[in-house]
Design a protein around this motif. Structure first.
Motif, PDB file in Angstrom:
ATOM      1  N   GLN A  26       0.799  -1.266  -0.061  1.00  0.00           N
ATOM      2  CA  GLN A  26       0.119   0.076  -0.071  1.00  0.00           C
ATOM      3  C   GLN A  26       0.648   1.192   0.038  1.00  0.00           C
ATOM      4  OE1 GLN A  26      -2.221  -0.879   3.478  1.00  0.00           O
ATOM      5  NE2 GLN A  26      -3.896  -1.445   2.479  1.00  0.00           N
ATOM      6  N   LEU A  27       2.067   1.163   0.411  1.00  0.00           N
ATOM      7  CA  LEU A  27       2.928   2.307   0.566  1.00  0.00           C
ATOM      8  C   LEU A  27       3.962   2.354  -0.495  1.00  0.00           C
ATOM      9  CD1 LEU A  27       3.482   2.406   4.514  1.00  0.00           C
ATOM     10  CD2 LEU A  27       1.919   3.566   3.300  1.00  0.00           C
ATOM     11  N   ILE A  28       4.397   1.466  -1.303  1.00  0.00           N
ATOM     12  CA  ILE A  28       5.621   1.263  -2.174  1.00  0.00           C
ATOM     13  C   ILE A  28       5.209   2.283  -3.457  1.00  0.00           C
ATOM     14  CG2 ILE A  28       4.921  -0.492  -3.432  1.00  0.00           C
ATOM     15  CD1 ILE A  28       7.554  -1.517  -3.197  1.00  0.00           C
ATOM     16  N   LEU A  29       6.279   2.860  -4.097  1.00  0.00           N
ATOM     17  CA  LEU A  29       6.002   3.700  -5.245  1.00  0.00           C
ATOM     18  C   LEU A  29       5.560   2.517  -6.198  1.00  0.00           C
ATOM     19  CD1 LEU A  29       5.450   6.326  -6.522  1.00  0.00           C
ATOM     20  CD2 LEU A  29       7.741   5.855  -7.486  1.00  0.00           C
ATOM     21  N   TRP A  30       4.577   2.573  -6.834  1.00  0.00           N
ATOM     22  CA  TRP A  30       4.120   1.630  -7.883  1.00  0.00           C
ATOM     23  C   TRP A  30       3.542   2.622  -8.875  1.00  0.00           C
ATOM     24  CZ3 TRP A  30      -0.747  -1.133  -9.302  1.00  0.00           C
ATOM     25  CH2 TRP A  30      -0.546  -1.871 -10.395  1.00  0.00           C
ATOM     26  N   PRO A  31       4.116   3.237  -9.750  1.00  0.00           N
ATOM     27  CA  PRO A  31       3.838   4.333 -10.606  1.00  0.00           C
ATOM     28  C   PRO A  31       2.288   4.014 -11.463  1.00  0.00           C
ATOM     29  CG  PRO A  31       6.000   3.988 -11.068  1.00  0.00           C
ATOM     30  CD  PRO A  31       5.669   2.817 -10.049  1.00  0.00           C
ATOM     31  N   LEU A 111      11.283   2.034  -3.383  1.00  0.00           N
ATOM     32  CA  LEU A 111      11.017   2.295  -1.932  1.00  0.00           C
ATOM     33  C   LEU A 111      12.108   2.937  -1.275  1.00  0.00           C
ATOM     34  CD1 LEU A 111      10.764  -1.134  -0.099  1.00  0.00           C
ATOM     35  CD2 LEU A 111      11.916  -0.744  -2.182  1.00  0.00           C
ATOM     36  N   GLY A 112      12.251   3.416  -0.035  1.00  0.00           N
ATOM     37  CA  GLY A 112      13.228   4.052   0.614  1.00  0.00           C
ATOM     38  C   GLY A 112      13.268   5.526   0.579  1.00  0.00           C
TER      39      GLY A 112
END
Length: 193
Positions: A26-31, A111-112
């Motif tokens: 839910q938080l990760i960048l998935w363009p 992420l990060g």
């Protein structure tokens, strides 16, 4: 104080996400999620999670040492808003090139907090170019570290041979330098001298 809150929140969320794949997803960048579903929070939330303990440790260790100095410096010039603007701005600006490049790529994730940490670190390099930074056990002036770090990140970004978003390191560093140069233009001249 803001530095410690950022470290605490990022560490807490990262540790929870290590054992909670649903939260991480839910938080990760998935363009594609940002582009198709307007999940714009991912342009910030990706910085709260990390790939593993070492990734988290290096980012938070760097943020602890550089962040406290930069936060104190900025608080004298901008009050309470300067450091959050630098950190959150670095987080967003550092990921935008990757987002734009991969906005239709369903296999891309990032992420990060590395981009935001790079912004803070390079703000520090601009303010304290002669400060000694220890890279593992090797002491070197901050400016030397900065040049080596940028060269390495640029080279690795061109290689695309690992799962590290080196582009975020570069854009974060650039944002940190620009942020400080706009705030105090004399810093560039001082650095060149």
């Amino acid at each position: 104080m803001v530095t410690l809150v950022a470290i605490g929140l990022t560490t807490l969320v990262s540790l929870i996400a290590f054992n909670n794949p649903r939260l991480k997803q839910q938080l990760i960048l998935w363009p594609p999620a940002v582009r198709r579903h307007n999940e714009y929070w991912r342009l910030l939330s990706y910085g709260l999670i990390h790939a593993d303990g070492m990734h988290l440790f290096f980012n938070m260790f760097t943020l602890f040492f550089a962040g406290r100095y930069i936060e104190a410096y900025l608080s004298l010039r901008t009050g309470l808003v300067g450091f959050p603007l630098l950190y959150l701005g670095g987080l967003v600006v550092s990921i935008l090139p990757s987002y734009l490049k991969h906005q239709n790529d369903p296999n891309y994730y990032s992420l990060g907090a590395s981009g935001a940490v790079s912004a803070v670190l390079f703000a520090f390099v601009l303010l304290q170019p002669g400060a000694i930074i220890y890279v593992f056990v090797i002491p070197m002036p901050a400016i030397v570290f900065g040049v080596l770090y940028l060269a390495y990140s640029w080279y690795m970004d061109r290689q695309s041979s690992d799962n590290v978003n080196h582009s975020a390191h570069l854009w974060g560093a650039g944002f940190g330098l620009l942020f400080m140069a706009l705030l105090e233009p004399g810093l560039i001249g001082r650095l060149l001298n």
